[in-house]
Design a protein around this motif. Structure first.
Motif, PDB file in Angstrom:
ATOM      1  N   ASP A  50      18.347  35.003  31.531  1.00 24.43           N
ATOM      2  CA  ASP A  50      19.314  36.065  31.230  1.00 24.43           C
ATOM      3  C   ASP A  50      20.559  35.495  30.562  1.00 24.43           C
ATOM      4  O   ASP A  50      21.107  36.093  29.624  1.00 24.43           O
ATOM      5  CB  ASP A  50      19.714  36.818  32.501  1.00 24.43           C
ATOM      6  CG  ASP A  50      18.573  37.634  33.081  1.00 24.43           C
ATOM      7  OD1 ASP A  50      17.775  38.158  32.292  1.00 24.43           O
ATOM      8  OD2 ASP A  50      18.486  37.730  34.317  1.00 24.43           O
ATOM      9  N   GLY A  51      21.031  34.348  31.029  1.00 20.10           N
ATOM     10  CA  GLY A  51      22.208  33.728  30.437  1.00 20.10           C
ATOM     11  C   GLY A  51      21.968  33.330  28.991  1.00 20.10           C
ATOM     12  O   GLY A  51      22.814  33.563  28.119  1.00 20.10           O
ATOM     13  N   ARG A  52      20.802  32.743  28.750  1.00 20.94           N
ATOM     14  CA  ARG A  52      20.468  32.347  27.369  1.00 20.94           C
ATOM     15  C   ARG A  52      20.345  33.563  26.449  1.00 20.94           C
ATOM     16  O   ARG A  52      20.897  33.581  25.345  1.00 20.94           O
ATOM     17  CB  ARG A  52      19.155  31.574  27.384  1.00 20.94           C
ATOM     18  CG  ARG A  52      18.705  31.067  26.005  1.00 20.94           C
ATOM     19  CD  ARG A  52      17.217  30.801  26.014  1.00 20.94           C
ATOM     20  NE  ARG A  52      16.452  32.040  26.220  1.00 20.94           N
ATOM     21  CZ  ARG A  52      15.170  32.051  26.596  1.00 20.94           C
ATOM     22  NH1 ARG A  52      14.531  30.916  26.835  1.00 20.94           N
ATOM     23  NH2 ARG A  52      14.541  33.212  26.745  1.00 20.94           N
ATOM     24  N   ASP A  53      19.623  34.579  26.922  1.00 15.79           N
ATOM     25  CA  ASP A  53      19.442  35.777  26.100  1.00 15.79           C
ATOM     26  C   ASP A  53      20.770  36.478  25.833  1.00 15.79           C
ATOM     27  O   ASP A  53      21.011  37.005  24.742  1.00 15.79           O
ATOM     28  CB  ASP A  53      18.469  36.749  26.784  1.00 15.79           C
ATOM     29  CG  ASP A  53      17.043  36.214  26.823  1.00 15.79           C
ATOM     30  OD1 ASP A  53      16.764  35.214  26.132  1.00 15.79           O
ATOM     31  OD2 ASP A  53      16.221  36.801  27.557  1.00 15.79           O
ATOM     32  N   ALA A  54      21.640  36.492  26.854  1.00 10.94           N
ATOM     33  CA  ALA A  54      22.930  37.180  26.717  1.00 10.94           C
ATOM     34  C   ALA A  54      23.810  36.522  25.668  1.00 10.94           C
ATOM     35  O   ALA A  54      24.427  37.204  24.835  1.00 10.94           O
ATOM     36  CB  ALA A  54      23.647  37.217  28.064  1.00 10.94           C
TER      37      ALA A  54
END
Length: 342
Positions: free
Chosen positions: A230-234
């Protein structure tokens, strides 16, 4: 006897040619039995492999001396430290602890809670999964007047002790810190707003922007489960915006780390080009480069307090008419990821 587990006090009594009641009293340290007789009986019990049936004994007494704990993820430092605090108090008070993790899944949480209820734990300590938007499984305990203590992610609608931090102030302090460091467009990677925890942090984020006369851009707010993916995608989504942010307040350190890894990969400098602050103070936050700014929860102390409140209620003869909500302090820890060079 073929199996040691089948040894009973009657077997010990026959071996010693004494009554079963004498054996029972000796094994329970009854003062009516002499020290010499106790030692003789206990030695024979050990030799024969006798194991007391504590479950049957506890059920007769309507008490199992067991506490259930349900956490979202055991491998998070906050939850493991909290569990350590609970165990310290529980062990000293003569209670066993059953620890389960929901993996942030509502259905698994429900199964665990039903299982703990069926196994007649004396009380329950729980932090909700990210999916939890119904509470009937916890009502099982409330209806039977079995004490519950919620912590971190709590159920405001249920009467129970609660151990929390001021999540509004968490969001406010994190965001204002980034503003004070000179960042102009601050994003927020939020958790599921089905939980009050993340709604309150969101409110704190918004309040800090308003106080400092900065616009609230809904494109800069992303909702997720706060995993590394989620952090990477965000961060990829945020950097693709026509006006990308120059900082982010992440709902936990795990997602902040994922953002940092991606930013470094594409050549952005932290904190010069982009500022980051997380939450929870995971051990890796201090040792990665750059180190990650965060807000620290007193996890161990929260566990101590949760266990103290639960055991007090278990051992109270009267069901409490009023429950406590205890708000524990948080500490902003400024590290390299948000210490901008101006």
């Amino acid at each position: 006897m073929d199996q040691k587990s089948s040894i009973t006090i009657h077997d010990i009594a026959r071996e010693l040619n004494i009554s079963a009641s004498t054996v029972s009293r000796a094994l329970n340290d009854n003062p009516r039995i002499s020290k010499a007789t106790k030692e003789k009986i206990k030695a024979k019990a050990l030799e024969m492999g006798y194991q007391p049936n504590t479950i049957a004994s506890n059920l007769r007494n309507q008490k199992t001396n067991t506490i259930g704990i349900v956490v979202p993820l055991i491998n998070r430092h906050f939850f493991s430290s909290f569990i350590s605090g609970v165990e310290d108090v529980a062990f000293a008070a003569g209670y066993n602890v059953i620890i389960s993790q929901s993996n942030d899944l509502l259905e698994k949480e429900k199964q665990i809670v039903h299982s703990l209820f069926s196994n007649r734990v004396d009380g329950l300590i729980a932090s909700l999964s990210m999916q939890t938007d119904e509470f009937d499984h916890f009502q099982l305990f409330s209806k039977k007047e079995i004490p519950i203590v919620f912590f971190d992610r709590v159920v405001p609608e249920l009467e129970a002790h609660k151990i929390v931090v001021d999540d509004f102030m968490v969001g406010f302090k994190a965001t204002e810190h980034l503003i004070q460091q000179g960042y102009k467009r601050i994003a927020h990677l939020a958790g599921p707003t089905v939980l009050h925890t993340y709604r309150d942090r969101m409110a704190g984020y918004r309040a800090a922007l308003e106080k400092n006369n900065m616009p609230i851009d809904e494109e800069l707010i992303i909702y997720s489960r706060l995993t590394r993916i989620d952090g990477r995608d965000a961060i990829q989504q945020l950097l693709a915006l026509p006006q990308p942010p120059d900082a982010a307040f992440c709902g936990n350190d795990t997602s902040a780390l994922a953002m940092m890894v991606y930013l470094k990969k594409i050549g952005m400098k932290i904190p010069q080009d982009f500022g980051l602050i997380g939450f929870s103070d995971e051990p890796f936050s201090e040792v990665v480069t750059p180190s990650i700014s965060t807000l620290k929860q007193p996890a161990f102390e929260m566990g101590l307090k949760a266990a103290e409140l639960l055991i007090q209620e278990i051992e109270s003869k009267n069901r409490l008419s009023k429950h406590l909500t205890i708000t524990m302090p948080t500490e902003l820890i400024q590290r390299e990821s948000s210490s901008r060079i101006r």
